[in-house]
Design a protein around this motif. Structure first.
Motif, PDB file in Angstrom:
ATOM      1  N   ASN A 126       0.820  -1.211   0.000  1.00 45.25           N
ATOM      2  CA  ASN A 126       0.000   0.000   0.000  1.00 45.25           C
ATOM      3  C   ASN A 126       0.855   1.262   0.000  1.00 45.25           C
ATOM      4  OD1 ASN A 126      -2.659  -1.083  -0.042  1.00 45.25           O
ATOM      5  ND2 ASN A 126      -2.511  -1.579   2.135  1.00 45.25           N
ATOM      6  N   GLN A 129       2.807   1.470  -3.453  1.00 46.85           N
ATOM      7  CA  GLN A 129       1.877   1.754  -4.554  1.00 46.85           C
ATOM      8  C   GLN A 129       1.404   3.205  -4.505  1.00 46.85           C
ATOM      9  OE1 GLN A 129      -1.581  -0.892  -4.761  1.00 46.85           O
ATOM     10  NE2 GLN A 129      -1.281  -0.937  -6.970  1.00 46.85           N
ATOM     11  N   LYS A 132       4.363   5.530  -5.531  1.00 48.55           N
ATOM     12  CA  LYS A 132       4.646   5.426  -6.963  1.00 48.55           C
ATOM     13  C   LYS A 132       3.543   6.095  -7.798  1.00 48.55           C
ATOM     14  CE  LYS A 132       7.649   3.481  -8.611  1.00 48.55           C
ATOM     15  NZ  LYS A 132       9.015   3.956  -8.994  1.00 48.55           N
ATOM     16  N   ASN A 133       2.293   5.929  -7.384  1.00 47.31           N
ATOM     17  CA  ASN A 133       1.179   6.546  -8.113  1.00 47.31           C
ATOM     18  C   ASN A 133       1.272   8.069  -8.116  1.00 47.31           C
ATOM     19  OD1 ASN A 133       0.066   4.082  -8.723  1.00 47.31           O
ATOM     20  ND2 ASN A 133      -1.494   4.143  -7.120  1.00 47.31           N
ATOM     21  N   LEU A 174       4.841  -6.964  -6.265  1.00 43.73           N
ATOM     22  CA  LEU A 174       4.959  -5.722  -7.024  1.00 43.73           C
ATOM     23  C   LEU A 174       4.880  -5.982  -8.528  1.00 43.73           C
ATOM     24  CD1 LEU A 174       7.729  -3.876  -4.976  1.00 43.73           C
ATOM     25  CD2 LEU A 174       5.254  -3.472  -4.926  1.00 43.73           C
ATOM     26  N   ARG A 177       1.446  -6.387  -9.738  1.00 45.20           N
ATOM     27  CA  ARG A 177       0.704  -5.127  -9.821  1.00 45.20           C
ATOM     28  C   ARG A 177       1.296  -4.156 -10.845  1.00 45.20           C
ATOM     29  NH1 ARG A 177       0.302  -7.441  -5.058  1.00 45.20           N
ATOM     30  NH2 ARG A 177      -1.604  -7.208  -3.812  1.00 45.20           N
ATOM     31  N   ILE A 179       4.238  -2.753 -10.711  1.00 48.82           N
ATOM     32  CA  ILE A 179       5.012  -1.688 -10.054  1.00 48.82           C
ATOM     33  C   ILE A 179       6.494  -1.961 -10.253  1.00 48.82           C
ATOM     34  CG2 ILE A 179       5.518  -0.543  -7.865  1.00 48.82           C
ATOM     35  CD1 ILE A 179       2.724  -1.417  -6.920  1.00 48.82           C
TER      36      ILE A 179
END
Length: 226
Positions: A126, A129, A132-133, A174, A177, A179
């Motif tokens: 969490n 992510q 990075k977002n 990761l 997802r 990432i």
């Protein structure tokens, strides 16, 4: 306080630290030493996130764990310590367990750097992510338990990690997802198996924390100018 750092980090670098906001998730064995170094390096804004209290099992490795602090919230004790080191630091202490919902309460856009030192895989995902977002720099600590040799720590991209069981899980999660490009600290030392708990010593997580702090401070100062 800054005078002895100027020859190494430069006046311009110190100015950047004086303007930087760093968030540290998890202030236990690794994270506590990260925060210690950030405070002593004159980082102006520090946000600390942890839900735990200090207990006797923390005494062997956590910088804020003392008999006088047993039973107290880690974020409260760490905030007091930061301000006792650097009275000009602006500290936000969040007593929070990180999950998919609670992390939405944190405004990541204010951070120049995020440091993940939590143990929970779901929480780590969490944190990473979310950072990075929002295109926020992040470094994540992999496993430091069941280790004896701090000389075997490395900082690399998650895709280049080896040996560390936690890094193996995080690589898979990761990648699943989508990432990429996540900087992590990990150890190439084979874990020493403990019967029913994760073993630890004072000189391993502390070194990990200081290495992470070094990486962040150089990224915010010297590396940022290259």
């Amino acid at each position: 306080m800054q005078q002895r750092m100027i020859p190494l980090l430069t006046s311009q670098g110190l100015k950047k630290l004086n303007q930087s906001h760093v968030c540290v998730f998890g202030i236990g064995g690794v994270g506590g030493f990260v925060v210690e170094a950030l405070a002593r390096s004159c980082v102006k804004y520090i946000t600390i996130v942890d839900f735990d209290i200090i207990n006797e099992s923390n005494l062997n490795r956590q910088i804020i764990a003392l008999h006088s602090t047993l039973g107290r919230k880690k974020v409260d004790v760490m905030k007091e310590r930061i301000l006792d080191i650097n009275k000009d630091c602006i500290v936000e202490a969040l007593d929070l367990f990180v999950n998919e919902e609670s992390i939405k309460k944190i405004d990541f856009s204010q951070f120049d750097y995020v440091i993940d030192c939590v143990d929970n895989v779901t929480a780590k995902i969490n944190i990473i992510q979310t950072a990075k977002n929002q295109n926020i720099k992040i470094i994540s600590s992999m496993g430091t338990g069941n280790k004896l040799n701090p000389l075997l720590f490395q900082i690399k991209d998650i895709s280049k990690t080896t040996v560390c069981p936690l890094a193996r899980v995080m690589r898979y999660e990761l990648k699943k997802r989508g990432i990429k490009d996540v900087k992590v600290l990990f150890s190439t030392e084979e874990p020493i198996k403990s019967p029913d708990f994760i073993a630890s010593v004072a000189f391993v997580p502390s070194v990990a924390g200081l290495l992470i702090a070094r990486e962040v401070i150089l990224d915010l100062t010297i590396n940022d100018t290259m």
